[in-house]
Design a protein around this motif. Structure first.
Motif, PDB file in Angstrom:
ATOM      1  N   ASP A 153       0.821  -1.209   0.000  1.00 13.70           N
ATOM      2  CA  ASP A 153       0.000   0.000   0.000  1.00 13.70           C
ATOM      3  C   ASP A 153       0.853   1.257   0.000  1.00 13.70           C
ATOM      4  O   ASP A 153       0.569   2.224  -0.693  1.00 13.70           O
ATOM      5  CB  ASP A 153      -0.867   0.042   1.260  1.00 13.70           C
ATOM      6  CG  ASP A 153      -2.179  -0.684   1.047  1.00 13.70           C
ATOM      7  OD1 ASP A 153      -2.290  -1.427   0.056  1.00 13.70           O
ATOM      8  OD2 ASP A 153      -3.079  -0.498   1.881  1.00 13.70           O
ATOM      9  N   LEU A 162     -16.583   6.894  -7.865  1.00 10.98           N
ATOM     10  CA  LEU A 162     -16.087   6.909  -6.495  1.00 10.98           C
ATOM     11  C   LEU A 162     -16.975   7.733  -5.581  1.00 10.98           C
ATOM     12  O   LEU A 162     -17.577   8.718  -6.013  1.00 10.98           O
ATOM     13  CB  LEU A 162     -14.669   7.513  -6.470  1.00 10.98           C
ATOM     14  CG  LEU A 162     -13.659   6.915  -7.450  1.00 10.98           C
ATOM     15  CD1 LEU A 162     -12.380   7.739  -7.449  1.00 10.98           C
ATOM     16  CD2 LEU A 162     -13.367   5.475  -7.096  1.00 10.98           C
ATOM     17  N   ILE A 185     -17.343   9.661  -1.631  1.00 11.04           N
ATOM     18  CA  ILE A 185     -16.687  10.149  -0.420  1.00 11.04           C
ATOM     19  C   ILE A 185     -17.740  10.275   0.670  1.00 11.04           C
ATOM     20  O   ILE A 185     -18.755  10.960   0.484  1.00 11.04           O
ATOM     21  CB  ILE A 185     -16.015  11.513  -0.667  1.00 11.04           C
ATOM     22  CG1 ILE A 185     -14.836  11.343  -1.622  1.00 11.04           C
ATOM     23  CG2 ILE A 185     -15.561  12.138   0.660  1.00 11.04           C
ATOM     24  CD1 ILE A 185     -14.112  12.640  -1.951  1.00 11.04           C
ATOM     25  N   GLY A 205     -15.470   2.375  -5.391  1.00 16.24           N
ATOM     26  CA  GLY A 205     -14.433   2.778  -4.458  1.00 16.24           C
ATOM     27  C   GLY A 205     -14.957   3.843  -3.525  1.00 16.24           C
ATOM     28  O   GLY A 205     -15.729   4.713  -3.943  1.00 16.24           O
ATOM     29  N   ILE A 206     -14.572   3.772  -2.265  1.00 12.97           N
ATOM     30  CA  ILE A 206     -15.093   4.701  -1.259  1.00 12.97           C
ATOM     31  C   ILE A 206     -13.983   5.214  -0.348  1.00 12.97           C
ATOM     32  O   ILE A 206     -13.135   4.444   0.100  1.00 12.97           O
ATOM     33  CB  ILE A 206     -16.146   3.991  -0.359  1.00 12.97           C
ATOM     34  CG1 ILE A 206     -17.363   3.570  -1.190  1.00 12.97           C
ATOM     35  CG2 ILE A 206     -16.557   4.869   0.814  1.00 12.97           C
ATOM     36  CD1 ILE A 206     -18.395   2.780  -0.397  1.00 12.97           C
ATOM     37  N   ILE A 207     -14.003   6.525  -0.098  1.00 13.93           N
ATOM     38  CA  ILE A 207     -13.183   7.091   0.968  1.00 13.93           C
ATOM     39  C   ILE A 207     -14.125   7.436   2.112  1.00 13.93           C
ATOM     40  O   ILE A 207     -15.104   8.160   1.906  1.00 13.93           O
ATOM     41  CB  ILE A 207     -12.484   8.396   0.531  1.00 13.93           C
ATOM     42  CG1 ILE A 207     -11.637   8.195  -0.703  1.00 13.93           C
ATOM     43  CG2 ILE A 207     -11.662   8.971   1.688  1.00 13.93           C
ATOM     44  CD1 ILE A 207     -10.291   7.632  -0.465  1.00 13.93           C
ATOM     45  N   PHE A 240     -14.545   9.331   5.539  1.00  9.84           N
ATOM     46  CA  PHE A 240     -13.974  10.313   6.470  1.00  9.84           C
ATOM     47  C   PHE A 240     -14.608  10.220   7.853  1.00  9.84           C
ATOM     48  O   PHE A 240     -14.185  10.928   8.764  1.00  9.84           O
ATOM     49  CB  PHE A 240     -14.157  11.732   5.924  1.00  9.84           C
ATOM     50  CG  PHE A 240     -13.130  12.128   4.903  1.00  9.84           C
ATOM     51  CD1 PHE A 240     -11.928  12.698   5.300  1.00  9.84           C
ATOM     52  CD2 PHE A 240     -13.345  11.918   3.548  1.00  9.84           C
ATOM     53  CE1 PHE A 240     -10.963  13.066   4.365  1.00  9.84           C
ATOM     54  CE2 PHE A 240     -12.386  12.278   2.601  1.00  9.84           C
ATOM     55  CZ  PHE A 240     -11.190  12.848   3.018  1.00  9.84           C
ATOM     56  N   ILE A 294     -15.288   5.891  11.990  1.00 11.68           N
ATOM     57  CA  ILE A 294     -15.871   4.608  12.359  1.00 11.68           C
ATOM     58  C   ILE A 294     -15.548   3.613  11.259  1.00 11.68           C
ATOM     59  O   ILE A 294     -15.354   3.999  10.108  1.00 11.68           O
ATOM     60  CB  ILE A 294     -17.397   4.735  12.551  1.00 11.68           C
ATOM     61  CG1 ILE A 294     -17.942   3.522  13.301  1.00 11.68           C
ATOM     62  CG2 ILE A 294     -18.099   4.931  11.221  1.00 11.68           C
ATOM     63  CD1 ILE A 294     -19.347   3.710  13.807  1.00 11.68           C
ATOM     64  N   ASN A 295     -15.492   2.361  11.651  1.00 13.71           N
ATOM     65  CA  ASN A 295     -15.207   1.301  10.692  1.00 13.71           C
ATOM     66  C   ASN A 295     -16.479   0.926   9.948  1.00 13.71           C
ATOM     67  O   ASN A 295     -17.466   0.548  10.564  1.00 13.71           O
ATOM     68  CB  ASN A 295     -14.661   0.091  11.467  1.00 13.71           C
ATOM     69  CG  ASN A 295     -14.309  -1.060  10.556  1.00 13.71           C
ATOM     70  OD1 ASN A 295     -14.974  -2.080  10.542  1.00 13.71           O
ATOM     71  ND2 ASN A 295     -13.271  -0.893   9.768  1.00 13.71           N
ATOM     72  N   ILE A 323     -13.414  -1.207  -3.108  1.00 15.11           N
ATOM     73  CA  ILE A 323     -12.195  -0.708  -2.475  1.00 15.11           C
ATOM     74  C   ILE A 323     -12.571   0.382  -1.483  1.00 15.11           C
ATOM     75  O   ILE A 323     -13.256   1.340  -1.835  1.00 15.11           O
ATOM     76  CB  ILE A 323     -11.214  -0.119  -3.511  1.00 15.11           C
ATOM     77  CG1 ILE A 323     -11.056  -1.047  -4.716  1.00 15.11           C
ATOM     78  CG2 ILE A 323      -9.866   0.155  -2.856  1.00 15.11           C
ATOM     79  CD1 ILE A 323     -10.439  -2.361  -4.427  1.00 15.11           C
ATOM     80  N   LEU A 324     -12.120   0.213  -0.261  1.00 12.79           N
ATOM     81  CA  LEU A 324     -12.503   1.134   0.808  1.00 12.79           C
ATOM     82  C   LEU A 324     -11.261   1.668   1.492  1.00 12.79           C
ATOM     83  O   LEU A 324     -10.304   0.937   1.750  1.00 12.79           O
ATOM     84  CB  LEU A 324     -13.356   0.377   1.834  1.00 12.79           C
ATOM     85  CG  LEU A 324     -13.729   1.119   3.105  1.00 12.79           C
ATOM     86  CD1 LEU A 324     -14.721   2.240   2.821  1.00 12.79           C
ATOM     87  CD2 LEU A 324     -14.336   0.138   4.116  1.00 12.79           C
ATOM     88  N   ARG A 325     -11.293   2.952   1.765  1.00 12.85           N
ATOM     89  CA  ARG A 325     -10.174   3.555   2.476  1.00 12.85           C
ATOM     90  C   ARG A 325     -10.721   4.521   3.517  1.00 12.85           C
ATOM     91  O   ARG A 325     -11.631   5.286   3.235  1.00 12.85           O
ATOM     92  CB  ARG A 325      -9.268   4.283   1.489  1.00 12.85           C
ATOM     93  CG  ARG A 325      -7.890   4.505   2.032  1.00 12.85           C
ATOM     94  CD  ARG A 325      -6.909   4.704   0.899  1.00 12.85           C
ATOM     95  NE  ARG A 325      -5.636   5.125   1.420  1.00 12.85           N
ATOM     96  CZ  ARG A 325      -4.711   4.285   1.870  1.00 12.85           C
ATOM     97  NH1 ARG A 325      -4.919   2.997   1.829  1.00 12.85           N
ATOM     98  NH2 ARG A 325      -3.571   4.742   2.341  1.00 12.85           N
ATOM     99  N   ARG A 326     -10.140   4.454   4.708  1.00  9.38           N
ATOM    100  CA  ARG A 326     -10.618   5.299   5.784  1.00  9.38           C
ATOM    101  C   ARG A 326      -9.609   6.409   6.037  1.00  9.38           C
ATOM    102  O   ARG A 326      -8.402   6.156   6.082  1.00  9.38           O
ATOM    103  CB  ARG A 326     -10.770   4.459   7.050  1.00  9.38           C
ATOM    104  CG  ARG A 326     -11.627   5.109   8.097  1.00  9.38           C
ATOM    105  CD  ARG A 326     -12.038   4.067   9.132  1.00  9.38           C
ATOM    106  NE  ARG A 326     -11.136   4.067  10.256  1.00  9.38           N
ATOM    107  CZ  ARG A 326     -11.255   4.908  11.294  1.00  9.38           C
ATOM    108  NH1 ARG A 326     -12.196   5.828  11.314  1.00  9.38           N
ATOM    109  NH2 ARG A 326     -10.410   4.845  12.293  1.00  9.38           N
ATOM    110  N   VAL A 327     -10.087   7.628   6.167  1.00 11.07           N
ATOM    111  CA  VAL A 327      -9.217   8.752   6.497  1.00 11.07           C
ATOM    112  C   VAL A 327      -9.757   9.375   7.773  1.00 11.07           C
ATOM    113  O   VAL A 327     -10.851   9.922   7.787  1.00 11.07           O
ATOM    114  CB  VAL A 327      -9.197   9.800   5.368  1.00 11.07           C
ATOM    115  CG1 VAL A 327      -8.306  10.968   5.747  1.00 11.07           C
ATOM    116  CG2 VAL A 327      -8.735   9.169   4.068  1.00 11.07           C
ATOM    117  N   ASP A 328      -8.999   9.255   8.847  1.00 12.13           N
ATOM    118  CA  ASP A 328      -9.446   9.761  10.140  1.00 12.13           C
ATOM    119  C   ASP A 328      -8.609  10.983  10.498  1.00 12.13           C
ATOM    120  O   ASP A 328      -7.459  10.877  10.912  1.00 12.13           O
ATOM    121  CB  ASP A 328      -9.294   8.673  11.190  1.00 12.13           C
ATOM    122  CG  ASP A 328      -9.914   9.072  12.519  1.00 12.13           C
ATOM    123  OD1 ASP A 328     -10.006  10.278  12.798  1.00 12.13           O
ATOM    124  OD2 ASP A 328     -10.288   8.167  13.277  1.00 12.13           O
TER     125      ASP A 328
END
Lengths: 210, 210
Positions: free
Chosen positions: B9, B149, B151, B173-175, B177, B180-181, B189-194
């Motif tokens: 990654d 995508l 957000i 695909g998802i970001i 913000f 929470i999980n 495809i998932l990405r978390r931005v905290d």
DNA sequence: AAATCTTTGTTAAAAATTTAACAACCATTA
DNA sequence: TAATGGTTGTTAAATTTTTAACAAAGATTT
């Protein structure tokens, strides 16, 4: 505090997730949770949870689990969130403005106490009730307000200069939202957050199948 | 494309940095760069640069280096940025508003084409010339506008529900913000931005010395 | 054209991180 | 109080990622 060994960066991020789940569990009246519970809620493995916690001590009871509130308190202390922190945002553009209003910071103990920008149209105004000052007052205000952390929300071309100013003013930790690498002397903690790169991570995985 | 092996990654994130430097170098008229040059500009080691690139092919000339523009083009293709992508933002709060105006996305090939929110006061209005629609039009609009995508910029309590809607509408695909999980089926495809967690990373390192 | 200088691509080694396994231990029940 | 069930903390193994080393190859110089 603890920290005899090098702790993986990823562990710190996970502790943050664990703490949110624990606070939620406690509020719901769930007094005891297992590593399994925490893992499920945060999307990791139970072994990972136990390993992460083991870096810092023994917080659970074998055969039982962890006390939600107690573990929450421990983690918050580990993360340095048992006290509040003051933050300055540099750059009152779209991103800086949003961050200054973002409720998520307040909730976790972060107070945005001032904003800096060089645009005469913005200076003197307020954003979310926070004063906007010119950049040449940065050092003065950082010292006066005992600001610990800085957020760089200026264009890439100005990021290094702003980083230098923040360090010069005595700030010890920086989040850089500009899409460029900035360098600081080694006792300053620096973290880069590249929003566009997050989307690019998605497109990397998707581009072959579109 | 390539992708026979599992790529770290972190490599993807670094490719993004490399590409920005290469574009800058090319604009300045620097036609050839070495792994050393790239490394210095992006804060990594030359070996790391060469290793990252080696996952995808041979792009340089021994004894010489890399052609800036050529390598830039290759990397952009690897990242899937040789075409533009359409994005929907869910949540027109502070964060959603900022992201919709953020110039950094445009520059890298991402077009925010619509925003969703449930607040009647916001629906029908525009943000940065982008229409705000109610959530129940999400599926319709995602299909109509061929949105790739999503957000998630809603509170944690609504994040899972929004994720389900995005997936249901065909987004890939998802970001996220929200702090929470969220879980999605495995081909998404998932990405978390905290954002708060980024600050907590700083305070973890600083708390012992304040 | 031989020798030298550079810088890549690749292989091997080292380091870091995650996963798995299990002994230790607590609580409960028979 | 002995046995059972459950969950942690810890150790070892596996995997992943980074770093280092160097042969291969292009360019330049003598």
């Amino acid at each position: 505090m603890f920290k005899k060994f090098k702790i993986p960066d990823a562990t710190i991020g996970r502790l943050s997730m664990y703490s949110r789940y624990l606070s939620e569990a406690d509020e719901k009246g769930i007094t005891t949770v297992s590593s399994q519970d925490i893992a499920q809620a945060t999307g990791v493995t139970p072994a990972q949870v136990r390993k992460d916690l083991a870096y810092f001590g023994e917080f659970g009871t074998r055969g039982v689990g962890y006390n939600s509130r107690e573990l929450y308190t421990y983690i918050m202390k580990i993360l340095g969130l048992d006290k509040r922190w003051s933050i300055a945002i540099v750059g009152a553009g779209n991103l800086g403005r949003a961050l200054s209003k973002y409720k998520g910071f307040q909730q976790r103990g972060f107070d945005i106490v001032c904003i800096f920008d060089n645009d005469p149209k913005k200076i003197g105004k307020k954003l979310a009730n926070i004063n906007i000052y010119p950049l040449d007052q940065l050092e003065e205000k950082v010292k006066e307000l005992k600001i610990d952390l800085g957020i760089i929300a200026v264009p890439a071309s100005a990021a290094q200069e702003v980083a230098d100013m923040l360090v010069g003013a005595g700030i010890r930790g920086i989040i850089n939202f500009a899409p460029i690498n900035v360098t600081v002397k080694e006792n300053i903690i620096l973290r880069r957050v590249d929003l566009a790169a997050q989307l690019e991570y998605l497109t990397y995985y998707l581009e072959e199948t579109r």
